[in-house]
Structure formats: structure tokens, C-alpha cells
Scaffold this motif. Structure first.
Motif, PDB file in Angstrom:
ATOM      1  N   LEU A 105       9.019 -16.563  14.357  1.00 55.89           N
ATOM      2  CA  LEU A 105       8.424 -16.985  15.618  1.00 55.89           C
ATOM      3  C   LEU A 105       9.429 -16.964  16.754  1.00 55.89           C
ATOM      4  O   LEU A 105       9.106 -17.364  17.870  1.00 55.89           O
ATOM      5  N   ASP A 106      10.640 -16.495  16.472  1.00 54.04           N
ATOM      6  CA  ASP A 106      11.695 -16.436  17.481  1.00 54.04           C
ATOM      7  C   ASP A 106      11.391 -15.306  18.466  1.00 54.04           C
ATOM      8  O   ASP A 106      11.321 -14.138  18.086  1.00 54.04           O
ATOM      9  N   GLU A 107      11.222 -15.658  19.749  1.00 49.50           N
ATOM     10  CA  GLU A 107      10.840 -14.664  20.730  1.00 49.50           C
ATOM     11  C   GLU A 107      11.945 -13.651  20.985  1.00 49.50           C
ATOM     12  O   GLU A 107      11.668 -12.474  21.267  1.00 49.50           O
ATOM     13  N   GLU A 108      13.212 -14.068  20.920  1.00 53.70           N
ATOM     14  CA  GLU A 108      14.308 -13.134  21.129  1.00 53.70           C
ATOM     15  C   GLU A 108      14.345 -12.079  20.030  1.00 53.70           C
ATOM     16  O   GLU A 108      14.576 -10.899  20.292  1.00 53.70           O
ATOM     17  N   ILE A 109      14.106 -12.478  18.815  1.00 53.15           N
ATOM     18  CA  ILE A 109      14.075 -11.517  17.713  1.00 53.15           C
ATOM     19  C   ILE A 109      12.922 -10.551  17.893  1.00 53.15           C
ATOM     20  O   ILE A 109      13.065  -9.335  17.671  1.00 53.15           O
TER      21      ILE A 109
END
Length: 358
Positions: free
Chosen positions: A197-201
Motif C-alpha cells: 500500500l506504499d504509494e512511493e513503491i
């Protein structure tokens, strides 16, 4: 709804792996619990985006099963034909592995269509939707490699000294290796987007997906300028004095070039469509024309089916075959061993008889 579920429903910049295309859109509203891709309550990964328009949409029983079944039957028949030709040529002492590669394309396309049918039967199973999208990407890379290797043979026929130079061989191998690496990257980052759920990833994954997709679209197009330049660039004086164009295989040389150009154009059309849908995503509430089922099946499956059928109908195993063990200039003009010298035996009439033989 838990914090984790709310975060899953507001994902940014993700890939539409359920259709094998790239897309991204912010999610302003929570995920509807009744969406056919999603169970009523999502407790963990994989996290499926339901706010982005899917190319081909969510499959349905009345529409997708008949279409997918027909295409599946055609790909199975095409795979059987390629495998039969591979075994016949092997029995005759002709080494033509491209028939096996086209068999692999048809097999992978058949599996992808079968997975879409399974997804139709079990619309709430996220893993099936993910597998269907990933398999959609796999077969097309083999087509790109086949056309690129045929283009290399054309270059060697027109310009033997350049085509057989080690630097040229390294260049073609590098392009093929990058295609395989791009496919591996697409599969890896696609899977990662469903389990984080990490937006940067996810932003980083999207960059990789678009880069890899763009590269494969360019690679699909490469045989067209390569063949055109090989035919238009004047041959060196030394090549003209030592040997004519080292034509290989049976049939007219012009037909070989047209066949390669047409199949490369079809492959480019499919690859360009897939990456184009990633650059211009749309929300699920406002899909575009390219999200229709007609576009999904046409550009993802029909293009490859036409390529496979064209190679079968025009007997590419006869037209693009070269003598076994070719290693340098002049080898393409040698007779075949074991009674398979179809390029030199009997001139043009001999070639026509070889094309008609089973």
C-alpha cells in the motif's frame, strides 16, 4: 471499514494487471464492497483497485466465455499445427526452432484465455484476475524476438560482412536480452503493486512498467526499419563483386520481406495499444473506447493469432530456414544436407515445388 481497507481503496498510480495494460488514477471514494473484483470485506493483500477502468472490463458469462472459447480453440489448433511442423522438419533433418517458439506463443495465449474464462466463473477471486493479466503479457515477447531474428537474417543476406560482424551479433542479442528483462520486470513490479500500500513503491513500479512497455513497443517496431534499411542501403563494392544477395529459404524473396513487415506491423500495433492505455488512464465511471471488449481481444489476442496464422499459411518454416550450422558470410547460400536443399535445387521451380510439399 478499517483503516487498512480505506487505504487500499484510495491507491494511486497502479497497474491494471487484470487486463495486461497499465493505468493509474486517484481514488476519491472508498471501494464499493459489491464490486465484482472484490469481496465484501478485504482484510489483506492482494489489493485490487476498482476505481480504474479496465481494458476489456470485468468478464461476464454471456459475452466473454463465447469469445474467449472461440479464440482458445483457434490458438490450440494453431499450436498443434506449429508443433506438427516442428516434428516433421526435425524428422527431415531441418533445424527450425521458430516453429517451437510460435507454439509457445499459442500455448501461452491459450492459457491466458483459459484463465480469463476461469475469472468469469469466479469473479471474486483476485488471484485469478492477477494471473490472467500477467499471462496476457507473456506471449507477445516471443513474437518480438522471432521477428527480430528474422530481420537479422535479412541483414546478413543483404550485407554479409556487417550482418555477421561480432558487434552486430552482440547488438541483436542485447536487444533480445533487454526484452526478456523487461518482461521479468513487468511481472515482478506488477505482483509487488498488489501486495503493498506504499504509494512511493507504487509510483516507482509504474515508472518501471511504462518504461518496459514502451521498450517492447519499440522493439516490436524495430524489424520494419531494419529490413527497409537493409534493402535500401547500397551494398559494398566488395560484397557485390564476391557474391550476390544471399537469399535463403524457398519462395520469392519479396514475399519474405512483405511477410516479415506485415507481422512486425501487427505486433507493433498490439504492443503500442497496450502501452498507450497506460499513458492515458480513465476512471471506472468514464471508460474510453479502448476499454471495450472488442479492443481488448483484438489488440491482445487477434493480432497474435493473425501473426501465427500468416506464418503458418505462408510456410515460414520454408521461407526463413537457413542451412544448419551457418556461421559466416556465404553460409546462407550453401545447399542443405540430408536432401533438404530447398534454396538451390531446381531454381525458382524447385522452390515452388518445395513450398507445396508437406
Amino acid at each position: 471499514m478499517s483503516y487498512r481497507s480505506r487505504k487500499a481503496s484510495s491507491c494511486l498510480l497502479r497497474r491494471d494487471a487484470t487486463t495486461g495494460n497499465w493505468s493509474a488514477i486517484p481514488s476519491p471514494e472508498p471501494m464499493p464492497s459489491t464490486h465484482p473484483l472484490q469481496p465484501a470485506v478485504q482484510h489483506g493483500p492482494p489489493y485490487i483497485s476498482t476505481t480504474v477502468a479496465l481494458v476489456g472490463g470485468v468478464p461476464t458469462l454471456m459475452v466473454d466465455i463465447p469469445i474467449a472459447s472461440v479464440l482458445l480453440a483457434l490458438f490450440v489448433a494453431s499450436a498443434a499445427a506449429h508443433m506438427a511442423i516442428l516434428h516433421i522438419n526435425k524428422h527431415r533433418g531441418i533445424k527450425f526452432l521458430f516453429s517451437g517458439m510460435l507454439f509457445a506463443v499459442c500455448f501461452l495465449r491459450s492459457v491466458a484465455l483459459a484463465m480469463r474464462i476461469v475469472w468469469t466463473m469466479y469473479p471474486h477471486t483476485a488471484n485469478v484476475a492477477i494471473a490472467s493479466g500477467i499471462l496476457t503479457q507473456c506471449g507477445c515477447v516471443i513474437v518480438f524476438v522471432v521477428n527480430l531474428l528474422f530481420a537479422q537474417r535479412v541483414v546478413r543476406a543483404y550485407h554479409p560482412r556487417f550482418g555477421w560482424h561480432p558487434a552486430a551479433a552482440v547488438l541483436f542479442r542485447f536487444l533480445i536480452a533487454c526484452a526478456v528483462a523487461s518482461l521479468v520486470m513487468i511481472i515482478a513490479v506488477t505482483l509487488q503493486t498488489f501486495f503493498t500500500l506504499d504509494e512511493e513503491i507504487r509510483r516507482a513500479d509504474r515508472i518501471v512498467q511504462l518504461f518496459a512497455g514502451t521498450y517492447m513497443a519499440v522493439l516490436a517496431f524495430v524489424p520494419l526499419p531494419v529490413v527497409a534499411l537493409a534493402a535500401l542501403i547500397p551494398r559494398g563494392e566488395q560484397d557485390q563483386k564476391q557474391r550476390p544477395i544471399e537469399k535463403f529459404g524457398a519462395g520469392r524473396w519479396r514475399t519474405k520481406l512483405w511477410l516479415l513487415c506485415i507481422t512486425s506491423a501487427l505486433a507493433t500495433l498490439g504492443a503500442a495499444f497496450r502501452v498507450y492505455t497506460g499513458y492515458v488512464p480513465r476512471p471506472a465511471s468514464d471508460p474510453a473506447w479502448y476499454h471495450s471488449r472488442g479492443c481488448y481481444y483484438s489488440f491482445n489476442y487477434v493480432t497474435d493469432l493473425l501473426i501465427s496464422t500468416a506464418y503458418l499459411f505462408w510456410r515460414f518454416d520454408r521461407r526463413f530456414v537457413v542451412p544448419n550450422g551457418s556461421k559466416g558470410p556465404g553460409d546462407y547460400g550453401k545447399n542443405y544436407s540430408g536432401g533438404s536443399d530447398i534454396t538451390r535445387r531446381g531454381g525458382r521451380r524447385g522452390n515452388e515445388r518445395a513450398m507445396r510439399s508437406p
